[in-house]
Design an enzyme around this catalytic site. Structure first.
Site, short mmCIF file in Angstrom:
data_model
loop_
_atom_site.label_atom_id
_atom_site.label_comp_id
_atom_site.label_asym_id
_atom_site.label_seq_id
_atom_site.Cartn_x
_atom_site.Cartn_y
_atom_site.Cartn_z
CD GLU A 1 -1.99 2.14 1.55
OE1 GLU A 1 -1.56 2.98 0.69
OE2 GLU A 1 -2.26 2.43 2.71
CB CYS B 1 -1.47 7.14 1.11
SG CYS B 1 -2.61 6.07 1.97
P1 NAD Z 1 10.52 6.94 3.74
O1 NAD Z 1 10.28 6.66 2.31
O2 NAD Z 1 11.92 6.91 4.24
O3 NAD Z 1 9.72 5.94 4.68
C1 NAD Z 1 8.38 5.58 4.48
C2 NAD Z 1 8.05 4.47 5.50
O4 NAD Z 1 8.82 3.31 5.20
C3 NAD Z 1 8.43 4.82 6.94
O5 NAD Z 1 7.43 4.29 7.78
C4 NAD Z 1 9.77 4.12 7.17
O6 NAD Z 1 9.96 3.73 8.52
C5 NAD Z 1 9.62 2.90 6.31
N1 NAD Z 1 10.89 2.43 5.75
C6 NAD Z 1 11.84 3.18 5.17
N2 NAD Z 1 12.85 2.40 4.71
C7 NAD Z 1 12.52 1.12 5.04
C8 NAD Z 1 13.14 -0.14 4.84
N3 NAD Z 1 14.30 -0.26 4.17
N4 NAD Z 1 12.51 -1.24 5.32
C9 NAD Z 1 11.31 -1.15 5.96
N5 NAD Z 1 10.68 0.01 6.16
C10 NAD Z 1 11.27 1.14 5.71
O7 NAD Z 1 9.92 8.36 4.00
P2 NAD Z 1 9.30 9.10 5.23
O8 NAD Z 1 9.93 10.43 5.32
O9 NAD Z 1 9.24 8.30 6.49
O10 NAD Z 1 7.84 9.24 4.70
C11 NAD Z 1 7.57 10.08 3.60
C12 NAD Z 1 7.00 9.39 2.44
O11 NAD Z 1 6.49 8.12 2.77
C13 NAD Z 1 5.81 10.19 1.95
O12 NAD Z 1 6.21 11.02 0.92
C14 NAD Z 1 4.80 9.19 1.54
O13 NAD Z 1 4.90 8.96 0.15
C15 NAD Z 1 5.21 7.92 2.19
N6 NAD Z 1 4.28 7.46 3.22
C16 NAD Z 1 3.16 6.84 2.79
C17 NAD Z 1 2.26 6.38 3.70
C18 NAD Z 1 1.00 5.70 3.24
O14 NAD Z 1 0.06 5.66 4.00
N7 NAD Z 1 0.99 5.11 2.05
C19 NAD Z 1 2.48 6.55 5.07
C20 NAD Z 1 3.66 7.20 5.48
C21 NAD Z 1 4.57 7.63 4.54
#
Ligand code: NAD
Length: 477
Positions: free
Chosen positions: A248, A282
């Site tokens: 998702e 999202c």
């Molecule tokens: P990010 O891309 O670093 O992380 C997104 C999420 O993934 C976080 O919860 C993080 O802990 C997790 N994550 C990151 N690298 C990982 C890995 N290697 N293995 C497992 N989990 C990992 O960015 P961020 O600054 O935390 O969030 C911003 C972006 O994330 C937003 O621009 C948005 O697109 C997306 N986001 C989407 C949702 C959603 O509901 N679809 C929720 C939160 C964040």
């Protein structure tokens, strides 16, 4: 009753600490509110072993008994709404009223999936008299799940509900920035009598945990909610051992405003929805494509209403929008707004980060953005609305579909013909007309294109957590 909880790992039915910890911050004032234990490799190995044992017990437990335990845990969470909501507001910043709604929504996910779990029917396929074909849906196995920070309780709830209702054990890595929501869920399941090892909760360095857990043999499904970039990365790791994934991912939701609706009413609803969770959803409505005949009225009403949104600390009764959850969001929003401004967009509300402590960013309205403004293609994931005029429904649909995302899409129209065309042509997993609610527990939620695959909720919600087995049984040798 309303202090921030003691942060611990939950493995094999017991609570654990560790000598390595990460600070958890309150985004409203950047103060440290907790120390989160980091799981060692030994903790992850213990969680894997526990999940194997937990899966054996849980998958052999009668579905009705499983549902009873899930519903008992959900009832406990409902009783503890105030305490859980308080933790959510402390660690995430959202207004307390929105945190309470989040707890209710999380409970609805548990209640819906628990009921679906007892109806996960297989089928008997008509056949010749001496052979019978039976299709069974069996729990797929232990799940490695990863939940983000935007909904500290209801995001983990989606994953845990699907896995447990289908009869699977789960190791969940919830967000290190907002860990208390998942900890409250684990407490409720512990108190409801969930067998040890069925639910395991870990925290740490996300990349270290995912790269260690996903290839392990007992893990049979990877479930992730977060950004498209991370989703691709985890899918690649899973593909190396041919593991299915439930993804998702990001969105950049279009909102099409047709020429047959009240533009002021559509704008009012849109502003309130944009402000929800400070836009960190999202499915947040973001790219508005408004018919040229309704454009000025819609834009004026949107800007006027956006300026009235009261931003502040989440516990203040008057607050309608809290801070964003972390400094990364403030910086990302600042970058996108400055880029849009530099490329000629009109920034008509917000657009400046306030001084002082806390990760605050006001509800910002940018209009008439050129296509090369970064915000038009990069998910802002914050309180930023982008409003542009269009000449026709065809043009609006073309622009709505122009990005690689396809999660939620919205439209305002009273025309059955417009609604039919939108239903046929919009590329998204969820289309909502005259409402900005993208998903509820009883409807399937998920994306197309780079917004992911698989569905959570609805009749489809347990499919990914189950493996289909066909049994061909000849009556005589
Ligand atoms: P990010 O891309 O670093 O992380 C997104 C999420 O993934 C976080 O919860 C993080 O802990 C997790 N994550 C990151 N690298 C990982 C890995 N290697 N293995 C497992 N989990 C990992 O960015 P961020 O600054 O935390 O969030 C911003 C972006 O994330 C937003 O621009 C948005 O697109 C997306 N986001 C989407 C949702 C959603 O509901 N679809 C929720 C939160 C964040």
């Amino acid at each position: 009753m309303t202090t921030y909880p003691d942060l611990q790992l939950y493995i094999a039915g017991t609570w654990r600490t560790s000598k390595d910890t990460l600070p958890v911050l309150n985004p409203a004032d950047e103060s440290v509110i907790g120390a989160l234990p980091v799981a060692s490799q030994g903790d992850l190995d213990d969680a894997l072993e526990a999940a194997v044992r937990g899966h054996r017990i849980w998958s052999a437990t009668a579905p009705a008994k499983r549902a009873e335990i899930i519903l008992k845990a959900a009832a406990l969470m409902r009783q503890r709404t105030e305490e859980i909501a308080h933790s959510i507001t402390m660690e995430h910043g959202k207004p307390i009223a929105q945190a309470r709604l989040e707890v209710q929504r999380g409970c609805e996910f548990f209640e819906w999936d628990a009921a679906e779990g007892v109806r996960a029917y297989g089928r008997v396929i008509p056949s010749g008299p001496d052979i019978r074909y039976i299709v069974m849906h069996q729990p797929i196995g232990a799940v490695a799940a990863f939940a983000p920070w935007n909904f500290p309780m209801s995001q983990p709830a989606r994953k845990i509900a699907g896995a447990l209702a289908a009869g699977c054990a789960i190791i969940l890595k919830a967000s290190e920035e907002t860990p208390a929501g998942a900890i409250h869920i684990a407490r409720a399941f512990h108190d409801a009598g969930l067998p040890a090892g069925v639910l395991n909760l870990v925290f740490g360095v996300p990349a270290d945990i995912s790269s260690y857990l996903i290839p392990q043999a007992p893990i049979r499904l990877v479930a992730f909610t977060g950004s498209t970039a991370v989703g691709k990365h985890l899918s690649e790791i899973a593909a190396r051992s041919i593991k299915p994934v439930l993804m998702e991912l990001g969105g950049h939701a279009p909102v099409i405003v047709c020429d047959d609706v009240d533009p002021v009413a559509a704008a009012e609803l849109s502003v309130m929805r944009k402000a929800r969770n400070a836009g960190q959803v999202c499915t947040s409505p973001t790219r508005f494509f408004v018919h040229k005949d309704r454009y000025k009225a819609f834009l004026d009403a949107f800007v006027e209403r956006a300026k009235t949104i009261r931003m502040g600390e989440g516990f203040a009764e008057s607050t309608q929008m809290g801070p964003v959850a972390n400094h990364r969001r403030v910086e990302a929003l600042d970058t996108l707004v400055n880029d849009a401004r530099a490329k000629g967009a009109k920034v008509l509300a917000g657009g400046m980060r306030p001084t002082g402590r806390g990760y605050f960013y006001p509800l910002t309205v940018a209009a008439e953005l050129p296509d090369d403004a970064r915000a038009m293609s990069e998910e802002p994931f914050g309180p930023l609305a982008l409003i542009n005029p269009v000449d026709s429904l065809d043009a609006a649909i073309e622009r709505a579909n122009s990005l690689p995302f396809g999660l939620a899409a919205y439209a305002f129209t009273h025309s059955a013909r417009n609604a039919h065309i939108l239903g046929e042509r919009i590329e998204a997993g969820n289309l909502s007309i005259n409402t900005l609610e993208a998903s509820v527990a009883e409807t399937p939620f998920g994306g197309v294109k780079e917004s992911g695959y698989g569905r959570e909720g609805g009749l489809e919600g347990l499919h990914h957590y189950m493996a289909v087995k066909n049994i061909s049984h000849r009556m005589v040798l």
